[in-house]
Structures are given as structure tokens and as C-alpha cells.
Design an enzyme around this catalytic site. Sequence first.
Site, PDB file in Angstrom:
ATOM      1  N   LYS A 152       0.771  -1.081   0.077  1.00 41.97           N
ATOM      2  CA  LYS A 152      -0.013  -0.030   0.096  1.00 41.97           C
ATOM      3  C   LYS A 152       0.813   1.222  -0.125  1.00 41.97           C
ATOM      4  O   LYS A 152       1.523   1.449   0.922  1.00 41.97           O
ATOM      5  CB  LYS A 152      -0.949   0.064   1.350  1.00 41.97           C
ATOM      6  N   GLY A 205       6.629   4.887   8.698  1.00 45.46           N
ATOM      7  CA  GLY A 205       5.932   5.702   8.812  1.00 45.46           C
ATOM      8  C   GLY A 205       5.856   6.480  10.278  1.00 45.46           C
ATOM      9  O   GLY A 205       7.133   6.289  10.730  1.00 45.46           O
ATOM     10  N   SER A 206       5.047   7.186  10.862  1.00 41.45           N
ATOM     11  CA  SER A 206       4.937   7.895  11.879  1.00 41.45           C
ATOM     12  C   SER A 206       4.948   6.936  13.075  1.00 41.45           C
ATOM     13  O   SER A 206       4.477   5.846  13.097  1.00 41.45           O
ATOM     14  CB  SER A 206       3.644   8.758  11.984  1.00 41.45           C
ATOM     15  N   THR A 207       5.643   7.167  14.077  1.00 38.45           N
ATOM     16  CA  THR A 207       5.723   6.417  15.312  1.00 38.45           C
ATOM     17  C   THR A 207       4.315   6.250  16.087  1.00 38.45           C
ATOM     18  O   THR A 207       4.022   5.197  16.533  1.00 38.45           O
ATOM     19  CB  THR A 207       6.591   7.406  16.550  1.00 38.45           C
ATOM     20  N   GLY A 210       2.759   3.646  14.054  1.00 40.90           N
ATOM     21  CA  GLY A 210       3.460   2.232  14.137  1.00 40.90           C
ATOM     22  C   GLY A 210       3.228   1.561  15.290  1.00 40.90           C
ATOM     23  O   GLY A 210       3.097   0.314  15.292  1.00 40.90           O
ATOM     24  N   GLU A 227       9.612   0.921  10.882  1.00 40.86           N
ATOM     25  CA  GLU A 227      10.630   2.091  10.634  1.00 40.86           C
ATOM     26  C   GLU A 227       9.983   3.270  10.723  1.00 40.86           C
ATOM     27  O   GLU A 227       9.021   3.608  10.012  1.00 40.86           O
ATOM     28  CB  GLU A 227      11.035   2.008   9.051  1.00 40.86           C
ATOM     29  N   CYS A 261      13.322  10.830   7.716  1.00 41.28           N
ATOM     30  CA  CYS A 261      13.381  10.396   9.020  1.00 41.28           C
ATOM     31  C   CYS A 261      14.713  10.344   9.373  1.00 41.28           C
ATOM     32  O   CYS A 261      15.143  10.474  10.824  1.00 41.28           O
ATOM     33  CB  CYS A 261      12.793   8.848   8.898  1.00 41.28           C
TER      34      CYS A 261
HETATM   35  P1  TAP Z   1       1.898   7.892   8.624  1.00 41.68           P
HETATM   36  O1  TAP Z   1       0.948   8.822   8.728  1.00 41.68           O
HETATM   37  O2  TAP Z   1       2.142   7.115   9.733  1.00 41.68           O
HETATM   38  O3  TAP Z   1       1.549   7.008   7.278  1.00 41.68           O
HETATM   39  C1  TAP Z   1       2.426   6.052   6.986  1.00 41.68           C
HETATM   40  C2  TAP Z   1       1.582   4.919   5.884  1.00 41.68           C
HETATM   41  O4  TAP Z   1       0.624   4.074   6.882  1.00 41.68           O
HETATM   42  C3  TAP Z   1       0.772   5.652   5.049  1.00 41.68           C
HETATM   43  O5  TAP Z   1       0.709   4.548   3.773  1.00 41.68           O
HETATM   44  C4  TAP Z   1      -0.847   5.580   5.793  1.00 41.68           C
HETATM   45  O6  TAP Z   1      -1.653   5.596   4.720  1.00 41.68           O
HETATM   46  C5  TAP Z   1      -0.728   4.347   6.323  1.00 41.68           C
HETATM   47  N1  TAP Z   1      -1.473   4.384   7.409  1.00 41.68           N
HETATM   48  C6  TAP Z   1      -1.997   5.623   8.217  1.00 41.68           C
HETATM   49  N2  TAP Z   1      -3.075   4.914   9.202  1.00 41.68           N
HETATM   50  C7  TAP Z   1      -2.756   3.559   9.086  1.00 41.68           C
HETATM   51  C8  TAP Z   1      -3.627   2.834   9.730  1.00 41.68           C
HETATM   52  N3  TAP Z   1      -4.296   2.727  10.838  1.00 41.68           N
HETATM   53  N4  TAP Z   1      -3.242   1.241   9.590  1.00 41.68           N
HETATM   54  C9  TAP Z   1      -2.547   1.267   8.483  1.00 41.68           C
HETATM   55  N5  TAP Z   1      -1.801   2.042   8.003  1.00 41.68           N
HETATM   56  C10 TAP Z   1      -1.893   3.214   8.100  1.00 41.68           C
HETATM   57  O7  TAP Z   1       3.215   8.488   8.341  1.00 41.68           O
HETATM   58  P2  TAP Z   1       3.500   9.709   7.098  1.00 41.68           P
HETATM   59  O8  TAP Z   1       3.040  10.881   7.542  1.00 41.68           O
HETATM   60  O9  TAP Z   1       2.987   9.192   5.804  1.00 41.68           O
HETATM   61  O10 TAP Z   1       5.126   9.786   7.052  1.00 41.68           O
HETATM   62  C11 TAP Z   1       6.003  10.558   7.953  1.00 41.68           C
HETATM   63  C12 TAP Z   1       6.668   9.662   9.070  1.00 41.68           C
HETATM   64  O11 TAP Z   1       7.237   8.426   8.576  1.00 41.68           O
HETATM   65  C13 TAP Z   1       7.524  10.430   9.822  1.00 41.68           C
HETATM   66  O12 TAP Z   1       7.473  10.452  11.129  1.00 41.68           O
HETATM   67  C14 TAP Z   1       8.724   9.863   9.351  1.00 41.68           C
HETATM   68  O13 TAP Z   1       9.828   9.910  10.470  1.00 41.68           O
HETATM   69  C15 TAP Z   1       8.471   8.425   9.172  1.00 41.68           C
HETATM   70  N6  TAP Z   1       9.226   7.960   8.203  1.00 41.68           N
HETATM   71  C16 TAP Z   1      10.318   6.997   8.703  1.00 41.68           C
HETATM   72  C17 TAP Z   1      11.067   6.129   7.867  1.00 41.68           C
HETATM   73  C18 TAP Z   1      11.999   5.307   8.480  1.00 41.68           C
HETATM   74  S1  TAP Z   1      12.942   4.558   7.665  1.00 41.68           S
HETATM   75  N7  TAP Z   1      12.191   5.045   9.813  1.00 41.68           N
HETATM   76  C19 TAP Z   1      11.061   6.611   6.541  1.00 41.68           C
HETATM   77  C20 TAP Z   1      10.219   7.387   6.148  1.00 41.68           C
HETATM   78  C21 TAP Z   1       9.362   8.018   7.006  1.00 41.68           C
HETATM   79  P3  TAP Z   1      -2.397   7.011   4.075  1.00 41.68           P
HETATM   80  O14 TAP Z   1      -1.661   7.430   3.094  1.00 41.68           O
HETATM   81  O15 TAP Z   1      -3.675   6.586   4.003  1.00 41.68           O
HETATM   82  O16 TAP Z   1      -2.102   8.092   5.261  1.00 41.68           O
END
Ligand code: TAP
Length: 451
Positions: A152, A205-207, A210, A227, A261
Site C-alpha cells: 500500500k 511511517g509515523s511512530t 507504528g 521504521e 526520518c
Molecule cells: P503515517 O501517517 O504514519 O503514514 C504512513 C503510512 O501508513 C501511509 O501509507 C498511511 O496511509 C498508512 N496508515 C495510516 N494510518 C494507518 C493505519 N491505521 N493502519 C495502517 N496503515 C496506516 O506517516 P507519514 O506521515 O505518511 O510519514 C511520515 C512519518 O514517517 C515520519 O514520522 C517519518 O519519520 C516516518 N518515516 C520513517 C522512515 C524510517 S525508514 N524510519 C522513513 C520514512 C518516513 P495514508 O496514506 O492513507 O495516510
Amino acid sequence: MTAVINPATEEVVAQVAATSLEETDAAIERAHVALASWRAVAPGDRARLLRRFADAVDADVENLAQLEVSNSGHTIGNARWEARNVRDVLHYYAATPERLLGKQIPVPGGVNMTFNEPLGVVGIIVPWNFPMPIAGWGFAPALAAGNTVVLKPAELTPLTAIRLGELATEAGIPPGVFTVLPGKGSVVGQRFVTHPAVRKVVFTGSTEVGKQIMVGCADQVKRVTLELGGKNANIVFADSDLEKAAATAPYGVFDNAGQDCCARSRILVQRSVFDRFMELLEPAVAGVVVGDPAAEATEMGPLISAEHHGRVAGYLDDTTNVAFRGSAPDGPGFWFPPTVVLPSGPTDRIVTDEVFGPVVTVLPFDDEADAIAQANDTEYGLSGSIWTNDVGRALRVSRAVEAGNLSVNSHSSVRYWTPFGGFKQSGLGRELGPDAALAFTEVKNVFIATD
Ligand code: TAP
């Protein structure tokens, strides 16, 4: 249909249908059915298919890169690197099927051997900040180890993942083995967590999300790799090459507009060279080329969305002590200039929270112990940099900083040859490196009586 927006222009670039719950279930079922034949493909043939997938990505690098520029606002240089990273990661893990070696263990009364068996269907949930590489770090080792994959992409950035799915099919990856399911996290992603046929969830994604994934996976004792976020320190000692540390610091944090991140968003500078460092940092920040991500010379593009722009801007107000800023275009697009902040202290929200934008704080430290204490004063532990010319100090501080990926006299975080992942609330498990495919297997131990 969900409109996909170009963050540099605010124009709609595509309409993408969101996968429903029923369609998600059907795709997971197809992946489950495809498992038996995929794991039975001879190792050399599975390797060949992955190399053909890599070759298809290679032939499409420019197209994938252009898609990422228009969907994510990544600079064209970064986007090409990201597409090539998918190719390289596929090639790297194409070596795995023929090397999934088990062990023969000496035991009395017979022979004992181990097998690395695929887990089953793997569900990969990708964030919007690095749509291509993060997808590849999951699906390449998972497929290599004989699993089938449902993936996804983030709702905001589905286009390159959809294209990678097409390229897999063109390369001959059989139906059901690798399926891309654009849609909502709360629908598609959540179903990966609850569907019993999905045996592992790889989440980046976000902590906050996660943690929910981890709780959800506990219900079926489902394997999970997380991650998550980071608030990484860039520690600059007085004995370092200060010119180089200052010249590179902006790229350690403002790359991908700070939506990384691994961004080194907390610069810690030894007090004796603090003022000199700031003098050197100012022109380096002013020199970051911010603008049209499609232009070859551009070094930083826009933020991903209006909503995220609001979140980043919310960290600054009239009381914020901004030392200096770089430039950003006017007009349409979610632009935010590189911004350097001198916080009042280490407990300021801008120092403790992951801003996920082009904002960096700079704080002084007194000695090695103080630098380590400040670097570790965070719930995160993903990456970090140490600038020093003392090799003993480089190793001491690297061992003492509680983070998964450290670099000395460099800001590099990700190399697909080495394990990548976080300490503390930055994650669970490791991706990449030589053992990543094993994380998509279960060890089976078989005893054969010979007496
Ligand atoms: P999230 O809001 O956590 O979204 C990440 C992914 O999870 C998206 O595909 C999202 O779908 C999906 N998602 C959201 N709610 C969910 C649920 N309840 N069940 C299953 N999946 C769900 O994070 P973001 O805002 O996209 O990304 C930014 C964050 O990612 C930052 O905190 C960053 O540090 C972290 N990040 C970490 C790393 C590593 S490698 N550690 C790398 C990149 C990013 P939708 O698109 O529908 O929201």
C-alpha cells in the site's frame, strides 16, 4: 477517486481509485493462492525473474523519476537516485534465492538441518516521503525469500508504486505475487494488520501509527518491522574539519525538504567553535538551491501538501529565534525556506519533536559527555552524524549514541549493503543489508534419525 496533487504547482496530476476493503481482501486471497507456486519456483529462476524486474526498472528510470517529481516534488536528481535504488536493491536481493542456506547441526542419533521458509503473504505499508526506495527495501527481500507481497503506497504519493507494479508484471513476475493497492491507511493498511493470511507487516511511517500497527499485529502474533520517526543529532566537535561540517550540514537536514526520518535536524556544536560554525553555516544555507524540482540544478523542492506545510509552519511563531533562512519561491506550491533556529534550550518543542520539514536547531555542548547526553536526550534513535578528526573519539561517540545508523564525517544514512533501522521509538527490526531476506523467513529445524 483520489486526486494526486503536484506539490510544486498545486495542480492535479492524476486521479487514482482507492482500493476498497472487499478488493483488498480479494488481492490478499490472490496473493495467498499465488504463494504455493512462487515458493516452488526454482531458486535460480526466481533470481532471474527478480533481475528481469530490476532491468525493467532500469529501462524506466527516467519515467519513474519524472513521475516522482510531479507527484512528490522530489528534485529530479534525487528522484533518479531513488528509481536506481529500487533497481539496485532488486539486483542485490536477486542473489538471495540461491543463497538461502540452512545449517547442518551435529546432534546425537541422527542429522539435524534447518530451512529458511517463507512467511506467506507480506503486507508493506509505505509513507509519502520516499515512495520508491522504501517500497523496494520491503518487496525485494520479501519476494526473494519466496513470499508474495501486497503493498500500500501513501494516499498522497501512489504513482511510482503503481508503475512498479506494472513493471513487475511486464518482467514476468506471476499474477498475485506482487500487488500494489493504492488506498487509505485505515482501510487497506489496517486490513494487512487484521487479515490472517498476511503473516508479516512492514510499516514505515509515523511512530504514532507504528504503535497502533504493533498493537494490532500482536493479536495474531504477526511479524512486524517498524521504521518510524527520527530526531537525529549532527554532533560537531571543535577538532573537526569545521568548513566541511558546516558546508554539508544543510544537505544533511534539508534534503527532500527535511521530510526525511534521517534528517540531522539537531545540530550540536562544541561551544568553543559555536560562533565560527554559525558564520560558516549561514552562506551554506543561503546557497541551497530551492525551486522547481524538475530543474537539474535544484537541491530542494516543496513540502508534500498544504496540510503538512501548516504542521511545519506551526513550529515557528513570532517568539522563535530564527538565526537565518534560505530562499523559497513565491506563488503556488507548498514552499518553505530552509530555516535555522537557535532554541532557548534542549526542551523546546522544536528540539524534541520531529518537525519533518526544512527546519534545524543549533545548540552548543561543552564536552564529549555533554554531546552524548544531548544526542541521547530523545525518544528517537534512528541516525546521526559525528564530526571529529580524532578516530578514538569518533568510535567512542558512535558507540555511545543510541541510534541505529551513524556516520562519521559524513551525513550518509542509507546504503543497501548495510542494515538500516532504529533504536528506541524509531523502530523495530532492520531492513537492507545481507540478512534482510532472512527477516522474511521462519527457521525450520528438521531432525532425521539415522540410528
Ligand atoms: P503515517 O501517517 O504514519 O503514514 C504512513 C503510512 O501508513 C501511509 O501509507 C498511511 O496511509 C498508512 N496508515 C495510516 N494510518 C494507518 C493505519 N491505521 N493502519 C495502517 N496503515 C496506516 O506517516 P507519514 O506521515 O505518511 O510519514 C511520515 C512519518 O514517517 C515520519 O514520522 C517519518 O519519520 C516516518 N518515516 C520513517 C522512515 C524510517 S525508514 N524510519 C522513513 C520514512 C518516513 P495514508 O496514506 O492513507 O495516510
